[in-house]
Motif scaffolding. Sequence first.
Motif, short mmCIF file in Angstrom:
data_model
loop_
_atom_site.label_atom_id
_atom_site.label_comp_id
_atom_site.label_asym_id
_atom_site.label_seq_id
_atom_site.Cartn_x
_atom_site.Cartn_y
_atom_site.Cartn_z
N GLN A 1 -39.89 37.69 158.95
CA GLN A 1 -40.57 37.27 157.73
C GLN A 1 -41.70 38.21 157.33
O GLN A 1 -42.27 38.08 156.25
CB GLN A 1 -41.11 35.85 157.90
N SER A 2 -42.02 39.18 158.19
CA SER A 2 -43.17 40.05 157.92
C SER A 2 -42.87 41.51 158.26
O SER A 2 -43.54 42.12 159.10
CB SER A 2 -44.38 39.55 158.73
N GLY B 1 -39.00 32.87 149.90
CA GLY B 1 -39.07 32.15 151.16
C GLY B 1 -37.71 31.68 151.61
O GLY B 1 -37.60 31.01 152.64
N LYS C 1 -48.75 34.48 156.82
CA LYS C 1 -48.69 35.41 157.94
C LYS C 1 -49.96 36.26 158.05
O LYS C 1 -50.29 36.77 159.13
CB LYS C 1 -47.49 36.36 157.78
N GLN D 1 -45.05 35.18 151.90
CA GLN D 1 -45.38 35.15 153.33
C GLN D 1 -46.88 35.30 153.55
O GLN D 1 -47.32 35.76 154.61
CB GLN D 1 -44.64 36.29 154.06
N TYR E 1 -41.02 39.08 151.02
CA TYR E 1 -42.32 38.90 150.40
C TYR E 1 -42.24 38.27 149.02
O TYR E 1 -43.24 37.78 148.49
CB TYR E 1 -43.06 40.24 150.34
N GLU F 1 -46.04 28.92 149.57
CA GLU F 1 -45.32 28.15 150.59
C GLU F 1 -45.67 26.67 150.58
O GLU F 1 -44.98 25.86 151.19
CB GLU F 1 -45.64 28.74 151.96
#
Length: 568
Positions: free
Chosen positions: A168-169, A47, A134, A131, A44, A485
């Motif tokens: 990623q989450s 990246g 997401k 993130q 979080y 991002e």
Amino acid sequence: MKLRSLMLGAAASFAVAPAAMAERGSDGHVNIIYWQAPSIMTPYLSGGTKDIEAASLVIEPLGRYDQDGNLVPYLAEEIPTVANGGVSEDLKSITWKLKEGLEWSDGSPVTSADIKFTAEYCMHPEGGCAQLAKFSGVKEVEIVDDLTVTVHFEEPKPNPYGPFMGGQSPIIQKAQFADCLGAKAPECTEANFNPVGTGPFVVDEFRPNDVISMSANPNYRDPDKPAFATLTLKGGGDATAAGRAVMETGEFDYAWNLQLAPDVIENMAEGGKGKPIAAFGTLVERLEMNLTDPDPSLPADVRATRKAPHPFLTEFNVRKALSMAIDRELLVEIGYGQAGRPTCNLVPGPEVYASDNTECLEQDIEGAKALLEEAGWVDSNGDGVRDKDGVELEILYQTSTNAVRQDFQALIKQWWNEIGVETELRNINASVFFGGDPGSPDTFQKFYADVEMYANNFDGTDPQSYLSMYRCGNEPKPESQWQGENINRFCDPEYDAMLDELSRTSELEKRYELAKKLNDMLTKETYTIVPLVDRGRVSAHSNSLGGVVLNTWDSELWNVADWYRIDN
């Protein structure tokens, strides 16, 4: 083994012989080397792939993607679908149920409050969540009971597997991160370096940009796993040293991301201590064009933000000319061989999502020169560098330190010089470049250069969240602690409207079409992103390490709980 055979026969390499599991920790120690050293233990706030994957050893999502891209439950009882009632008929909600009896590594229960908090943490308006894409379209996360949450979306969400799905989450513990919301998030050093988790390992000692010492999680949900009592993840060095440490000397058990020339990998494999493994996924080496001005003379709150447009990279003809000058076939030949394919797409796969965009594949030096001439960029003073209105085409081109990337830089500099663009090359230690430290001027998020080169990919097989990275407002900036991002600060309301259409479109053929259009807007219609190589993922493991299944759709360390020692 020749790399061509390795790539073509990758699936055969992943067959895992069943092993009789002994008690937890009975196989001793396992050594992993990531030549890009992790700098933080949470996706979080970074990246960078090396940070996301290191964190995946400790903190986990509700579900993952397996080696074939299938959705599989991890902390959840099952993957919610319309068929099983977990996804609502109107596609505006998804309900997740935790497995019973899950514990954090500190022995406390995992509850739905932790899931809800994770969303609040990433979606905090004063935070800088790396993130955030997401959680696009999430209206509310509702606690149904201690083990159940329902994620409500603003509008129908045909692909509701953004939040809490994939490496990623992951879910973070509310008790540990409660005081780390918003702008405070980067300040929570203890939590960010030593997260309480549900994964197979816990952090014993974290030395940023160096080494992480871990031990088996005593409260891991499978009493027989992990097979290893302790784990060391060593960072730093380079890809060459990492490959040798596994395949030639046997010092390490697993080496990640062997970004090396194919003949180098083949020679290493002759060392007999280990073997390379490889597969294609969605990893694209590309150039990002900075649409903002990185001039160090600008005030800190203006530099590399939309307040200051770039003096020449905002021009379409300049960006296109830079792309036209590149020989992608040669880059693949010198850098990746059969483990690479030239591409013009940010999203090279799965095949149904890949645009038929091939415009960039043929190098055209003369065409690039003509395009710059047409735009008024001429060499007015005979110094070999084109200029216009007192601005010269001088580029600072940065990337991480890596032999293949420096070879690419040297060639691209040569080609750009041929069309009248002066290029200064800069390479930065990968641990710093991908680290996400808001105080560092050298991160890829800050982008204090004109052009930068790197590669990343997305979880799973649906590119919606990945394409959402380039939404207006998702750019790294001072008020988000330089997290975000949208690296090149691209902003197009038409692009955002198409993203919204994708998010509410359930018909698969229409989704494929929209994703291709979004890809093309970023690449051939604007050349904001200049793809170079569709890279196969190449790593290596020792002959004595069993259970390894290379996964290009999720964290490469996704199934480390299943690794075990093979008796030689």
